[in-house]
Enzyme design. Structure first.
Site, PDB file in Angstrom:
ATOM      1  N   GLY A 107      66.451 -56.446-130.674  1.00  0.00           N
ATOM      2  CA  GLY A 107      65.532 -57.454-130.161  1.00  0.00           C
ATOM      3  C   GLY A 107      65.237 -58.458-131.244  1.00  0.00           C
ATOM      4  O   GLY A 107      65.814 -58.415-132.341  1.00  0.00           O
ATOM      5  N   LYS A 111      66.291 -54.093-135.041  1.00  0.00           N
ATOM      6  CA  LYS A 111      67.082 -53.132-134.276  1.00  0.00           C
ATOM      7  C   LYS A 111      66.415 -51.768-134.262  1.00  0.00           C
ATOM      8  O   LYS A 111      65.615 -51.443-135.143  1.00  0.00           O
ATOM      9  CB  LYS A 111      68.486 -53.017-134.872  1.00  0.00           C
ATOM     10  CG  LYS A 111      69.291 -54.303-134.778  1.00  0.00           C
ATOM     11  CD  LYS A 111      70.721 -54.081-135.211  1.00  0.00           C
ATOM     12  CE  LYS A 111      71.525 -55.369-135.000  1.00  0.00           C
ATOM     13  NZ  LYS A 111      72.952 -55.185-135.313  1.00  0.00           N
ATOM     14  N   ASP A 224      49.609 -55.755-124.055  1.00  0.00           N
ATOM     15  CA  ASP A 224      50.953 -55.989-123.500  1.00  0.00           C
ATOM     16  C   ASP A 224      51.437 -54.769-122.725  1.00  0.00           C
ATOM     17  O   ASP A 224      52.545 -54.270-122.931  1.00  0.00           O
ATOM     18  CB  ASP A 224      51.950 -56.352-124.602  1.00  0.00           C
ATOM     19  CG  ASP A 224      53.213 -57.004-124.051  1.00  0.00           C
ATOM     20  OD1 ASP A 224      53.168 -57.524-122.907  1.00  0.00           O
ATOM     21  OD2 ASP A 224      54.249 -56.998-124.749  1.00  0.00           O
TER      22      ASP A 224
END
Length: 422
Positions: A107, A111, A224
């Site tokens: 991402g 990693k 989130d």
């Protein structure tokens, strides 16, 4: 089964964090997104300890099986390090202890690799952060939060992922986590978006609520919460034929889950930026720029439970005004006093939401956004689930249920009446 698709950290990035990585759900074309502790039951949800995990800004992770990610091979790097990624190979040993055996995901943050812990002979997940200062700063913050939570929940009783270790390797901060299974979103995706049943939702929700309730009691907001950030402890499954759908269905052997990704978690005393949460799970007070507190987590979890029940996102949009229009279609009008307080004046006209133009978006809203109160309930259990979700998707934060209260909702009565395991 399922470990390859496990990614520890997917986080919102900007106004529409899913736009670039994920196909629009309206079309039915889905790309993979990101990447749970045994359920404790008893007479009281008032447990005062539990664990926690974080991720990093812009972490829209994909897995090693996605087309855009090169797979690891012995002696061959996975990716250039020009953008701060570690250039590694299978068999690399970090800290003279953690041997890389596969790539789990990649991402914006860096990693995630699966490693063998040579000291304990266990498999673990190691998040290797990009060697860029902004990511290093967030990693340091994450580590501090994880260490605090490990202390608060020293016996690991709650459903948040556990940090096991951290270290630096060639300028990269590396965080070691327990190895978990697929995210709830990825399991849905691989299972043709067949929804979870009410009993499965109850089992997962009770664990998630207890975990996030613990965070709230300790002055922390996750900010989130979404299906990508809820991972199964183990995603092993059996295949069974679904007569209704006329297809094979994956039946999980366990629905124990854990909450992950604390990259944007905020303590109450810290500065609160105006915009938090991934678009689809963003609370109305955030969109309207009214300020936010821990109740934004409650809204997000209400959206998550609906996604588990429907097999699709409740608010599928990338536009704030359309998002608010969808809310009104599903939940009823936004209270005038909230619209009066907003700094987003272009969202309001004559004291109401400024949404009156017929458009393709409007057509989509009227076709796919069904009022919550009119959704068909097949059983008393479903009625209780919808009542709970309705209390969570309350516009006014002062009327929205807290997770402390939610744990006592009748929907969870069957779990509270169970005897704790000895």
């Amino acid at each position: 089964m399922g470990k390859k698709d496990n990614v520890y950290g997917s986080q919102s990035d900007g106004d529409d964090p899913k736009t670039d990585i994920h196909a629009d759900r309206k079309t039915g074309r889905f790309n993979q997104r990101t990447p749970g502790s045994s359920l404790e039951t008893g007479n009281s949800p008032e447990d005062n300890s539990l664990p926690l995990e974080c991720a990093f800004p812009g972490d829209m992770a994909v897995t090693a099986d996605d087309d855009g990610v090169k797979k690891s091979h012995v002696g061959k790097s996975c990716e250039d390090n020009e953008e701060g990624y570690l250039d590694y190979h299978i068999g690399l040993v970090m800290k003279e202890r953690y041997e890389v055996v596969s790539t789990l995901g990649v991402g914006a943050f860096g990693k995630v690799v699966e490693c063998i812990d040579r000291d304990k002979k266990d498999h673990v997940a190691v998040k290797i952060v990009r060697n860029i200062e902004c990511f290093r700063d967030v990693a340091r913050s994450e580590i501090a939060v994880l260490e605090e939570i490990n202390i608060l929940d020293d016996d690991n009783r709650f459903a948040c992922v556990r940090m096991l270790d951290w270290f630096e390797h060639d300028g990269h901060i590396c965080i070691v986590f327990e190895l978990l299974g697929l995210s709830t979103f990825e399991f849905l995706r691989q299972n043709k978006f067949l929804p979870f049943n009410v009993e499965q939702i109850r089992h997962m929700a009770f664990q998630i609520f207890r975990a996030v309730c613990f965070l709230h009691r300790n002055k922390l907001t996750h900010t989130d919460l979404k299906p990508e950030n809820i991972l199964f402890v183990c995603s092993d499954y059996d295949l069974e034929y679904n007569d209704v759908m006329e297809c094979e269905e994956r039946k999980l052997r366990s629905f124990d889950v854990k909450v992950v990704d604390f990259g944007t978690a905020k303590f109450d005393h810290e500065d609160h930026e105006s915009e938090v949460s991934t678009r689809h799970y963003r609370a109305p007070e955030v969109i309207l720029d009214l300020g936010w507190n821990q109740s934004c987590d409650v809204w997000s979890l209400g959206c998550v439970l609906m996604e588990f029940y429907l097999g699709r996102t409740l608010f599928q949009t990338h536009d704030s005004k359309e998002h608010l229009a969808m809310m009104e279609k599903i939940l009823g009008p936004i209270p005038p006093h909230l619209l009066k307080q907003t700094r987003k004046l272009h969202y309001v006209h004559n004291g109401r939401l400024n949404w009156d133009e017929p458009s393709s978006s409007d057509e989509y809203i009227w076709k796919h956004c069904i009022p919550l109160k009119s959704m068909h309930k097949k059983s008393e259990e479903e009625s209780q689930l919808f009542d709970l979700i309705g209390c969570m998707l309350e516009y006014d934060v002062y009327r929205r249920i807290t997770l402390e209260e939610a744990l006592w909702h009748p929907f969870f009565s069957p779990l509270r009446m169970q005897k704790p395991h000895s």
